[in-house]
Design a protein around this motif. Sequence first.
Motif, PDB file in Angstrom:
ATOM      1  N   PRO A  17       5.129  12.727   5.151  1.00  0.00           N
ATOM      2  CA  PRO A  17       4.429  11.608   5.808  1.00  0.00           C
ATOM      3  C   PRO A  17       3.564  11.149   4.686  1.00  0.00           C
ATOM      4  O   PRO A  17       3.334   9.761   4.713  1.00  0.00           O
ATOM      5  N   VAL A  18       2.830  11.797   3.939  1.00  0.00           N
ATOM      6  CA  VAL A  18       1.838  11.253   2.779  1.00  0.00           C
ATOM      7  C   VAL A  18       2.728  10.552   1.804  1.00  0.00           C
ATOM      8  O   VAL A  18       2.309   9.444   1.524  1.00  0.00           O
ATOM      9  N   LEU A  19       3.850  10.862   1.329  1.00  0.00           N
ATOM     10  CA  LEU A  19       4.753  10.162   0.656  1.00  0.00           C
ATOM     11  C   LEU A  19       5.299   8.946   1.070  1.00  0.00           C
ATOM     12  O   LEU A  19       5.298   8.226   0.205  1.00  0.00           O
ATOM     13  N   ALA A  20       5.600   8.883   2.170  1.00  0.00           N
ATOM     14  CA  ALA A  20       6.062   7.554   2.785  1.00  0.00           C
ATOM     15  C   ALA A  20       4.858   6.844   3.145  1.00  0.00           C
ATOM     16  O   ALA A  20       5.204   5.436   2.687  1.00  0.00           O
ATOM     17  N   ARG A  21       3.691   7.052   3.042  1.00  0.00           N
ATOM     18  CA  ARG A  21       2.572   6.209   3.098  1.00  0.00           C
ATOM     19  C   ARG A  21       2.196   5.595   1.649  1.00  0.00           C
ATOM     20  O   ARG A  21       1.883   4.654   1.810  1.00  0.00           O
ATOM     21  N   VAL A  22       2.116   6.607   0.637  1.00  0.00           N
ATOM     22  CA  VAL A  22       1.605   5.870  -0.676  1.00  0.00           C
ATOM     23  C   VAL A  22       2.946   5.200  -1.015  1.00  0.00           C
ATOM     24  O   VAL A  22       2.628   4.423  -2.063  1.00  0.00           O
ATOM     25  N   SER A  23       3.973   5.341  -0.711  1.00  0.00           N
ATOM     26  CA  SER A  23       5.266   4.484  -1.563  1.00  0.00           C
ATOM     27  C   SER A  23       5.340   3.246  -0.596  1.00  0.00           C
ATOM     28  O   SER A  23       6.394   2.447  -1.327  1.00  0.00           O
ATOM     29  N   ALA A  24       4.709   2.863   0.161  1.00  0.00           N
ATOM     30  CA  ALA A  24       4.888   1.641   0.868  1.00  0.00           C
ATOM     31  C   ALA A  24       4.272   0.316   0.230  1.00  0.00           C
ATOM     32  O   ALA A  24       4.661  -0.712   0.431  1.00  0.00           O
ATOM     33  N   GLY A  25       3.577   0.553  -0.940  1.00  0.00           N
ATOM     34  CA  GLY A  25       3.252  -0.466  -1.762  1.00  0.00           C
ATOM     35  C   GLY A  25       2.766  -0.134  -3.155  1.00  0.00           C
ATOM     36  O   GLY A  25       3.360   1.123  -3.885  1.00  0.00           O
ATOM     37  N   ALA A  26       1.923  -0.566  -3.894  1.00  0.00           N
ATOM     38  CA  ALA A  26       1.734  -0.360  -5.341  1.00  0.00           C
ATOM     39  C   ALA A  26       1.028   0.880  -5.612  1.00  0.00           C
ATOM     40  O   ALA A  26       0.140   1.068  -4.563  1.00  0.00           O
ATOM     41  N   LEU A  27       1.436   1.657  -6.306  1.00  0.00           N
ATOM     42  CA  LEU A  27       0.866   3.143  -6.549  1.00  0.00           C
ATOM     43  C   LEU A  27       0.446   3.311  -7.920  1.00  0.00           C
ATOM     44  O   LEU A  27       0.933   2.835  -9.075  1.00  0.00           O
ATOM     45  N   LEU A  28      -0.748   4.156  -8.095  1.00  0.00           N
ATOM     46  CA  LEU A  28      -1.143   4.839  -9.416  1.00  0.00           C
ATOM     47  C   LEU A  28      -1.272   6.351  -9.195  1.00  0.00           C
ATOM     48  O   LEU A  28      -2.277   6.786  -8.237  1.00  0.00           O
ATOM     49  N   ILE A  29      -0.886   6.828 -10.059  1.00  0.00           N
ATOM     50  CA  ILE A  29      -0.606   8.517 -10.171  1.00  0.00           C
ATOM     51  C   ILE A  29      -1.878   9.069 -11.116  1.00  0.00           C
ATOM     52  O   ILE A  29      -1.534   8.552 -12.154  1.00  0.00           O
ATOM     53  N   GLY A  30      -2.456   9.847 -10.726  1.00  0.00           N
ATOM     54  CA  GLY A  30      -3.303  10.633 -11.774  1.00  0.00           C
ATOM     55  C   GLY A  30      -3.305  12.261 -11.622  1.00  0.00           C
ATOM     56  O   GLY A  30      -3.252  12.695 -10.500  1.00  0.00           O
ATOM     57  N   LEU A  31      -3.034  12.640 -12.640  1.00  0.00           N
ATOM     58  CA  LEU A  31      -2.597  14.260 -12.952  1.00  0.00           C
ATOM     59  C   LEU A  31      -3.547  14.985 -13.789  1.00  0.00           C
ATOM     60  O   LEU A  31      -3.466  14.383 -14.890  1.00  0.00           O
ATOM     61  N   ASP A  32      -4.240  15.898 -13.321  1.00  0.00           N
ATOM     62  CA  ASP A  32      -5.107  16.840 -14.195  1.00  0.00           C
ATOM     63  C   ASP A  32      -3.873  17.517 -14.950  1.00  0.00           C
ATOM     64  O   ASP A  32      -2.804  17.484 -14.878  1.00  0.00           O
ATOM     65  N   PHE A  33      -4.433  17.956 -16.250  1.00  0.00           N
ATOM     66  CA  PHE A  33      -3.461  18.894 -17.185  1.00  0.00           C
ATOM     67  C   PHE A  33      -3.586  20.146 -17.063  1.00  0.00           C
ATOM     68  O   PHE A  33      -2.648  20.975 -16.277  1.00  0.00           O
ATOM     69  N   ASP A  34      -4.581  21.163 -17.451  1.00  0.00           N
ATOM     70  CA  ASP A  34      -4.870  22.481 -17.397  1.00  0.00           C
ATOM     71  C   ASP A  34      -4.853  22.855 -15.889  1.00  0.00           C
ATOM     72  O   ASP A  34      -5.710  22.297 -14.964  1.00  0.00           O
ATOM     73  N   GLY A  35      -3.925  23.639 -15.561  1.00  0.00           N
ATOM     74  CA  GLY A  35      -4.099  24.349 -14.234  1.00  0.00           C
ATOM     75  C   GLY A  35      -3.074  23.503 -13.118  1.00  0.00           C
ATOM     76  O   GLY A  35      -2.783  23.932 -11.979  1.00  0.00           O
TER      77      GLY A  35
END
Length: 250
Positions: A17-35
């Motif tokens: 359900p979360v992925l369906a919501r965020v994929s409905a429009g423009a998306l920006l992804i942020g990812l930490d590195f360590d851990g």
Amino acid sequence: MTSPMPVLVRTAEDLAPVLARVSAGALLIGLDFDGTLSPIVDRPQDARLDTGMQHRLGQLSALVPTAVVSGRDLDVLHALVPVAGLTLVGSHGLEMSHPDGTVERADGLDRSDADLSALVKRLHCATASLQGVLVEPKRHSVAVHWRMAALSEQTAAERVVLDAAREAASFKVVTGKMVAELRPAIERDKGGAIALLRAAAVVDGKSPTVLYIGDDVTDEDAFQTLDPARDVGILVASSPRPSAAGLACS
């Protein structure tokens, strides 16, 4: 204000359900590195990003604007994440490299940079007798790690950092997992970096939804900038803890 406990995500179906919501429009992804993208290691210089993760990041960045957001120096992050098309955010948001090669650095670094070498020297001297304590000089800051130290040495290392901070007005202390960092006293952090990236991605007055994933205390700065009504924060944690992220996974 105390953060609530995030909802634990156990299976891929829980995320649907979360992925369906965020994929409905423009998306920006942020990812930490360590851990998050790479396992936590005892010595920072031993961290590696495996080839499978490099490949997946390349695929992701070809589809969606993606940023790797880290406390590591930007130059170090470039070496650790040799993937085209990514935005790399180093030094907890103080420096940022865009896919087109342009680099941004926060204003006000000159003063703290001038004081950094003396601070590093002081920390090296003060921790020389502490077994398992590692001083990690960075371009704009210095971190003291005690992951390999006994409890008594950990406590002593924390005191050293606090004492040094009292003498270094241009720096502030930020704590993480078994580490404390003396960082320039500039109002820029991981959350500020995500806010800047979101603002830069506005199209026709509409900003993208943000999906941010991280594991450390410093990632809370990013989680706190998210709008719970539209954005998604996922805490990576082996055991539950309060967080501004709405979701958690191990």
